[in-house]
Design a protein around this motif. Structure first.
Motif, PDB file in Angstrom:
ATOM      1  N   TRP A 109     -35.245  21.838   6.731  1.00 50.79           N
ATOM      2  CA  TRP A 109     -35.613  20.449   6.445  1.00 50.79           C
ATOM      3  C   TRP A 109     -35.329  20.096   4.986  1.00 50.79           C
ATOM      4  CZ3 TRP A 109     -40.525  18.898   3.985  1.00 50.79           C
ATOM      5  CH2 TRP A 109     -40.764  17.505   4.057  1.00 50.79           C
TER       6      TRP A 109
ATOM      7  N   ALA B 162     -31.522  19.715   3.920  1.00 49.03           N
ATOM      8  CA  ALA B 162     -30.696  18.613   4.431  1.00 49.03           C
ATOM      9  C   ALA B 162     -30.303  17.679   3.296  1.00 49.03           C
ATOM     10  CB  ALA B 162     -31.463  17.845   5.506  1.00 49.03           C
TER      11      ALA B 162
ATOM     12  N   SER C 282     -30.247  10.118   7.238  1.00 50.34           N
ATOM     13  CA  SER C 282     -31.031  10.450   8.426  1.00 50.34           C
ATOM     14  C   SER C 282     -30.196  11.188   9.458  1.00 50.34           C
ATOM     15  CB  SER C 282     -31.630   9.183   9.045  1.00 50.34           C
ATOM     16  OG  SER C 282     -30.603   8.269   9.412  1.00 50.34           O
TER      17      SER C 282
ATOM     18  N   LEU D 209     -30.126  14.789   8.473  1.00 48.74           N
ATOM     19  CA  LEU D 209     -31.406  15.421   8.777  1.00 48.74           C
ATOM     20  C   LEU D 209     -31.502  15.738  10.263  1.00 48.74           C
ATOM     21  CD1 LEU D 209     -34.194  16.358   7.932  1.00 48.74           C
ATOM     22  CD2 LEU D 209     -35.011  14.007   8.199  1.00 48.74           C
TER      23      LEU D 209
ATOM     24  N   GLN E  52     -39.477  13.486   9.757  1.00 48.82           N
ATOM     25  CA  GLN E  52     -38.622  12.327   9.491  1.00 48.82           C
ATOM     26  C   GLN E  52     -39.334  11.294   8.627  1.00 48.82           C
ATOM     27  OE1 GLN E  52     -37.830  11.495  13.627  1.00 48.82           O
ATOM     28  NE2 GLN E  52     -35.795  12.441  13.563  1.00 48.82           N
TER      29      GLN E  52
ATOM     30  N   ALA F 243     -39.446  12.489   5.030  1.00 47.92           N
ATOM     31  CA  ALA F 243     -38.098  12.455   4.451  1.00 47.92           C
ATOM     32  C   ALA F 243     -37.700  11.056   4.008  1.00 47.92           C
ATOM     33  CB  ALA F 243     -37.088  12.993   5.459  1.00 47.92           C
TER      34      ALA F 243
END
Length: 349
Positions: free
Chosen positions: A142, A145, A150, A153, A173, A176
């Motif tokens: 994670w 990335a 997105s 990811l 998500q 992030a």
């Protein structure tokens, strides 16, 4: 059937192995209590999610009727075995009746699982490893990335999809998409490079540091860290001991370098109230770091000594003791617990 099954972990983040243990606990007991460790800490690459976010992952991965039988309770990392055990017991006590049949569910993975032997009055349900995933692998993927993408990811997490409940993936998500993510990635990269630099050493390194806890008129002197790890977090002034220094000399040097506090050595020596060693193996993300903390109390009623941030500090300021408790999630590593050790910031257990 048991009255209560207890599951202890950090769940950073929740994955399929955690859920297998949780469902086993639900199958064996009327209620399940999850102790969410490492609670009330600042976000770091090792602990990126708050305990509330982890509780949401756990509940979100269960059916409503299962979630109704689940309690998630936060417990700090006290870096003190006896105190941590007492804290877990204190958290559980209001939710169980006298004489209740209690079991601790877990898996002896490595040295970090030694806590499973610390509750001899609770039945131990020692289960085999649940799958081949661990939270470190998920965090590394994670955090590795590409930030702000997105799609990148999603692609990074795709090989782990079978191990990520929907609630966990949603939290990954969501975080992030916040400014925290870039900071976490920067610190993660710094720590990886730091460990790689020492990988060729003949023995795992053990670092020696010093910190200064300077108290005056019920205020303490704190800095805000200017560099990773812990950039932007509050800390005691301190740092690594140098080759030709004693601990005392190093403490005075770090105090002067980071805060420009110009108190004479004789005054500081007279104000010294004690020195304590903080050596828990997990207290620092850098690795094995042993700190010698010098506690000074200047007392008096005159003006506070002038301070100004310098060197590795972006800010240096006096903070009233009454404000420290509310600042717990803003501290670097175990510095809140160092303050708690000397000043008694948290309620006794």
């Amino acid at each position: 059937m048991l009255d209560t099954a207890i599951l202890i972990g950090r769940f950073q983040p929740v994955h399929s192995g955690h859920l297998a243990l949780l469902r086993e606990a639900l199958a064996r007991a009327r209620q399940v209590i999850v102790i969410a460790g490492s609670a009330h800490q600042a976000r770091t690459p090792k602990n990126p999610f708050t305990w509330e976010e982890r509780a949401a992952m756990l509940r979100g991965a269960l059916a409503p009727q299962e979630a109704a039988r689940l309690r998630v309770l936060p417990v700090r990392d006290y870096y003190d075995q006896a105190r941590w055990v007492a804290a877990v017991r204190a958290a559980v006590a209001p939710h169980v009746q006298a004489g209740a049949r209690i079991a601790l569910v877990g898996h002896f993975k490595d040295a970090s699982s030694s806590y499973l032997a610390w509750f001899p009055d609770w039945q131990l349900i020692d289960l085999p490893r649940q799958g081949d995933i661990d939270a470190t692998r998920i965090r590394d993927a994670w955090l590795g990335a590409e930030a702000g993408d997105s799609g990148a990811l999603d692609a990074t997490l795709a090989p782990l999809a079978a191990h990520l409940p929907d609630a966990t993936r949603a939290q990954l998500q969501a975080l992030a998409a916040t400014p925290h993510y870039a900071d976490l990635q920067q610190e993660w990269r710094m720590l990886r490079a730091y460990r790689a630099a020492w990988a060729g050493a003949p023995y795992p390194p053990v670092f020696v540091t010093v910190d200064a806890l300077l108290r005056c008129q019920d205020q303490v002197l704190l800095i805000r860290r200017a560099q990773a790890p812990g950039r932007g977090l509050m800390a005691l002034p301190g740092g690594f001991i140098e080759q030709r220094e004693t601990l005392w000399q190093s403490c005075l040097r770090e105090l002067a370098e980071e805060t420009q506090c110009a108190l004479p050595e004789a005054q500081l020596r007279a104000a010294l109230r004690g020195v304590a060693v903080f050596d828990h193996p997990d207290r620092s993300q850098r690795g094995r770091v042993i700190s010698h903390v010098h506690y000074f109390d200047l007392e008096g009623s005159g003006p506070l000594p002038a301070v100004q941030a310098a060197d590795d500090a972006s800010e240096a300021r006096w903070v009233p003791l009454a404000q420290l408790g509310a600042m717990e999630p803003q501290f670097h590593d175990d510095h809140f617990h160092i303050l708690d050790h000397f000043l008694g910031l948290t309620p006794p257990l």
